[in-house]
Write a protein that holds these residues in place. Structure first.
Motif, PDB file in Angstrom:
ATOM      1  N   ALA A   1       7.771  -5.444 -13.184  1.00 29.90           N
ATOM      2  CA  ALA A   1       7.357  -4.078 -13.488  1.00 29.90           C
ATOM      3  C   ALA A   1       8.491  -3.280 -14.128  1.00 29.90           C
ATOM      4  N   GLY A   2       9.396  -3.961 -14.787  1.00 35.90           N
ATOM      5  CA  GLY A   2      10.464  -3.289 -15.514  1.00 35.90           C
ATOM      6  C   GLY A   2      11.618  -2.878 -14.629  1.00 35.90           C
ATOM      7  N   VAL A   3      11.386  -1.946 -13.735  1.00 31.05           N
ATOM      8  CA  VAL A   3      12.450  -1.456 -12.858  1.00 31.05           C
ATOM      9  C   VAL A   3      12.551  -2.273 -11.584  1.00 31.05           C
ATOM     10  N   ALA A   4      11.577  -3.134 -11.336  1.00 31.57           N
ATOM     11  CA  ALA A   4      11.580  -3.952 -10.130  1.00 31.57           C
ATOM     12  C   ALA A   4      10.555  -5.073 -10.269  1.00 31.57           C
ATOM     13  N   THR A   5      10.752  -6.127  -9.501  1.00 32.82           N
ATOM     14  CA  THR A   5       9.728  -7.162  -9.366  1.00 32.82           C
ATOM     15  C   THR A   5       8.855  -6.783  -8.181  1.00 32.82           C
ATOM     16  N   VAL A   6       7.560  -6.661  -8.431  1.00 29.42           N
ATOM     17  CA  VAL A   6       6.648  -6.193  -7.384  1.00 29.42           C
ATOM     18  C   VAL A   6       5.825  -7.353  -6.848  1.00 29.42           C
ATOM     19  N   ALA A   7       5.470  -7.274  -5.570  1.00 33.29           N
ATOM     20  CA  ALA A   7       4.673  -8.307  -4.915  1.00 33.29           C
ATOM     21  C   ALA A   7       3.222  -7.869  -4.833  1.00 33.29           C
ATOM     22  N   SER A   8       2.324  -8.837  -4.922  1.00 37.87           N
ATOM     23  CA  SER A   8       0.900  -8.545  -4.871  1.00 37.87           C
ATOM     24  C   SER A   8       0.477  -8.089  -3.484  1.00 37.87           C
ATOM     25  N   THR A   9      -0.352  -7.050  -3.430  1.00 36.57           N
ATOM     26  CA  THR A   9      -0.922  -6.613  -2.170  1.00 36.57           C
ATOM     27  C   THR A   9      -2.036  -7.546  -1.704  1.00 36.57           C
ATOM     28  N   ASN A  10      -2.464  -8.462  -2.577  1.00 35.28           N
ATOM     29  CA  ASN A  10      -3.573  -9.370  -2.248  1.00 35.28           C
ATOM     30  C   ASN A  10      -3.109 -10.803  -2.015  1.00 35.28           C
ATOM     31  N   LYS A  11      -1.814 -11.006  -1.819  1.00 36.63           N
ATOM     32  CA  LYS A  11      -1.272 -12.348  -1.710  1.00 36.63           C
ATOM     33  C   LYS A  11      -1.880 -13.134  -0.553  1.00 36.63           C
ATOM     34  N   ARG A  12      -2.103 -12.483   0.576  1.00 32.45           N
ATOM     35  CA  ARG A  12      -2.633 -13.198   1.737  1.00 32.45           C
ATOM     36  C   ARG A  12      -3.982 -13.838   1.429  1.00 32.45           C
ATOM     37  N   PHE A  13      -4.848 -13.079   0.789  1.00 23.45           N
ATOM     38  CA  PHE A  13      -6.171 -13.643   0.511  1.00 23.45           C
ATOM     39  C   PHE A  13      -6.103 -14.667  -0.612  1.00 23.45           C
ATOM     40  N   LEU A  14      -5.323 -14.428  -1.636  1.00 24.81           N
ATOM     41  CA  LEU A  14      -5.183 -15.384  -2.730  1.00 24.81           C
ATOM     42  C   LEU A  14      -4.679 -16.730  -2.220  1.00 24.81           C
ATOM     43  N   ASP A  15      -3.784 -16.688  -1.250  1.00 17.06           N
ATOM     44  CA  ASP A  15      -3.208 -17.923  -0.726  1.00 17.06           C
ATOM     45  C   ASP A  15      -4.103 -18.621   0.295  1.00 17.06           C
ATOM     46  N   SER A  16      -4.998 -17.883   0.910  1.00 13.98           N
ATOM     47  CA  SER A  16      -5.757 -18.453   2.022  1.00 13.98           C
ATOM     48  C   SER A  16      -7.170 -18.907   1.660  1.00 13.98           C
ATOM     49  N   TYR A  17      -7.742 -18.379   0.570  1.00 16.80           N
ATOM     50  CA  TYR A  17      -9.122 -18.721   0.241  1.00 16.80           C
ATOM     51  C   TYR A  17      -9.158 -19.593  -1.011  1.00 16.80           C
ATOM     52  N   ALA A  18      -9.728 -20.789  -0.890  1.00 13.27           N
ATOM     53  CA  ALA A  18      -9.771 -21.748  -1.993  1.00 13.27           C
ATOM     54  C   ALA A  18     -10.557 -21.188  -3.171  1.00 13.27           C
ATOM     55  N   GLY A  19      -9.926 -21.183  -4.335  1.00 16.18           N
ATOM     56  CA  GLY A  19     -10.569 -20.717  -5.548  1.00 16.18           C
ATOM     57  C   GLY A  19     -10.388 -19.250  -5.841  1.00 16.18           C
ATOM     58  N   ALA A  20      -9.762 -18.495  -4.920  1.00 14.14           N
ATOM     59  CA  ALA A  20      -9.586 -17.058  -5.136  1.00 14.14           C
ATOM     60  C   ALA A  20      -8.614 -16.803  -6.278  1.00 14.14           C
ATOM     61  N   ASP A  21      -8.949 -15.844  -7.149  1.00 18.05           N
ATOM     62  CA  ASP A  21      -8.055 -15.506  -8.259  1.00 18.05           C
ATOM     63  C   ASP A  21      -8.019 -13.993  -8.522  1.00 18.05           C
ATOM     64  N   GLY A  22      -8.389 -13.178  -7.592  1.00 16.03           N
ATOM     65  CA  GLY A  22      -8.341 -11.724  -7.732  1.00 16.03           C
ATOM     66  C   GLY A  22      -9.187 -11.081  -6.636  1.00 16.03           C
ATOM     67  N   ILE A  23      -9.390  -9.743  -6.637  1.00 14.50           N
ATOM     68  CA  ILE A  23      -9.029  -8.891  -7.749  1.00 14.50           C
ATOM     69  C   ILE A  23      -8.097  -7.767  -7.256  1.00 14.50           C
ATOM     70  N   LYS A  24      -8.548  -6.960  -6.270  1.00 12.86           N
ATOM     71  CA  LYS A  24      -7.778  -5.763  -5.944  1.00 12.86           C
ATOM     72  C   LYS A  24      -7.988  -5.326  -4.499  1.00 12.86           C
ATOM     73  N   THR A  25      -6.881  -4.945  -3.860  1.00 13.66           N
ATOM     74  CA  THR A  25      -6.927  -4.351  -2.527  1.00 13.66           C
ATOM     75  C   THR A  25      -6.855  -2.839  -2.634  1.00 13.66           C
ATOM     76  N   GLY A  26      -7.092  -2.177  -1.522  1.00  9.78           N
ATOM     77  CA  GLY A  26      -6.891  -0.736  -1.460  1.00  9.78           C
ATOM     78  C   GLY A  26      -6.852  -0.267  -0.021  1.00  9.78           C
ATOM     79  N   TYR A  27      -6.114   0.786   0.230  1.00  8.35           N
ATOM     80  CA  TYR A  27      -6.105   1.390   1.560  1.00  8.35           C
ATOM     81  C   TYR A  27      -5.890   2.889   1.433  1.00  8.35           C
ATOM     82  N   THR A  28      -6.735   3.647   2.090  1.00  5.25           N
ATOM     83  CA  THR A  28      -6.456   5.039   2.414  1.00  5.25           C
ATOM     84  C   THR A  28      -6.918   5.242   3.853  1.00  5.25           C
ATOM     85  N   ARG A  29      -6.400   6.264   4.501  1.00  6.76           N
ATOM     86  CA  ARG A  29      -6.814   6.473   5.883  1.00  6.76           C
ATOM     87  C   ARG A  29      -8.301   6.806   5.943  1.00  6.76           C
TER      88      ARG A  29
END
Length: 299
Positions: free
Chosen positions: A123-151
């Motif tokens: 990301a230019g000023v830093a290397t950022v980690a995916s917020t969805n890494k856990r699901f991408l790594d745990s579910y066969a065939g997963a390739d996206g898309i997006k997480t989100g959290y608000t209270r």
């Protein structure tokens, strides 16, 4: 015209956005490509705000343009007030609307879809980690898309997975934790792969009409379409304080999430959390599941 190497200036307002953040400073300039990566991979609220201000002149105007584009895409139950999806009065969407948006992402910008499968990104000023890494790594065939959290919305995820000729995209809203949300998502995708037909007729969406405006020496495309009054969807509310440590995982999407996809002649399963209906339309199977309500917590 805006290009990926166009440099946007960070405003005080953008730099003051709450986490998740890239850590941008007022007056700093950064290329659009890095802002997109930070917003898509890390859910960086400051990066999303810089994008909105840079493209439309102000975040409020960008929200209006997003809403207008949503209408042109057939999203009738959405109204956007900010660029990052943090809780704001009058800012809402629906699972079906975001399903439409996800489907358009797949059809209109297939060359960029792979960004959502990245575990890390420059990301230019830093290397950022995916917020969805856990699901991408745990579910066969997963390739996206997006997480989100608000209270107000809880733990949300729009996920996509491909197995053979089938691509299933589903959404979960209002999860109690990352683990619980991911477990429900896995169940929904498993159901989808089991129920979705193998062969369906592909019906590609038509491109919306664009009007090009020149603003501050930047050409901005907006969609021309009627704006029917949106129907407000239900909301979920926040979780307990023990989940604050997981807040970095999201915090940058609308309070409601959606889904949809394409793969060759696709079978697309849209799973809407907390709804109750099933039907077949255009080559899209709609599968909905009801989840028991939980007592909301005060903000």
């Amino acid at each position: 015209q805006v290009r990926l190497d166009s440099r946007f200036t960070v405003s005080t307002h953008a730099a003051s956005q709450p986490p998740s953040r890239l850590g941008l400073r007022p007056g700093q300039q950064i290329e659009l490509r890095y802002l997109i990566r930070a917003a898509a991979v890390k859910s960086a609220n400051d990066a999303a705000t810089v994008i909105g201000e840079g493209l439309a002149g102000s975040e409020a105007q960008f929200g209006a343009q997003m809403t207008q584009m949503a209408r042109a895409l057939g999203m009738r139950n959405s109204n956007f007030r900010n660029a990052n999806g943090l809780t704001q009065d009058g800012h809402y969407s629906s699972a079906r609307d975001l399903s439409i948006l996800g489907r358009r992402l797949f059809y209109d910008f297939p060359q960029y879809y792979s960004i959502f499968s990245r575990r890390t990104a420059d990301a230019g000023v830093a290397t950022v980690a995916s917020t969805n890494k856990r699901f991408l790594d745990s579910y066969a065939g997963a390739d996206g898309i997006k997480t989100g959290y608000t209270r107000a919305a809880g733990f949300n995820l729009t996920a996509s997975a491909q197995r053979g000729s089938k691509r299933i995209i589903a959404t979960v809203m209002g999860g109690q934790s990352t683990a619980q949300r991911n477990a429900i998502m896995a169940q929904l995708l498993d159901t989808g792969f089991g129920k979705a037909p193998t062969r369906v007729k592909e019906i590609r969406p038509e491109a919306p009409a664009y009007i090009v405006e020149r603003k501050r020496s930047v050409q901005v495309a907006r969609a021309e379409a009627p704006a029917p009054a949106p129907l407000r969807g239900g909301r979920t509310r926040g979780r307990s304080s023990r989940e604050r440590r997981e807040r970095q995982e999201g915090g940058g999407e609308p309070d409601h999430h959606g889904l949809a996809s394409r793969q060759g002649a696709p079978t697309t399963l849209m799973v809407a959390y907390r709804k109750a209906a099933i039907g077949l339309a255009d080559s899209v199977v709609l599968l909905s599941v009801a989840v028991p309500d939980r007592a909301p917590l005060a903000d």
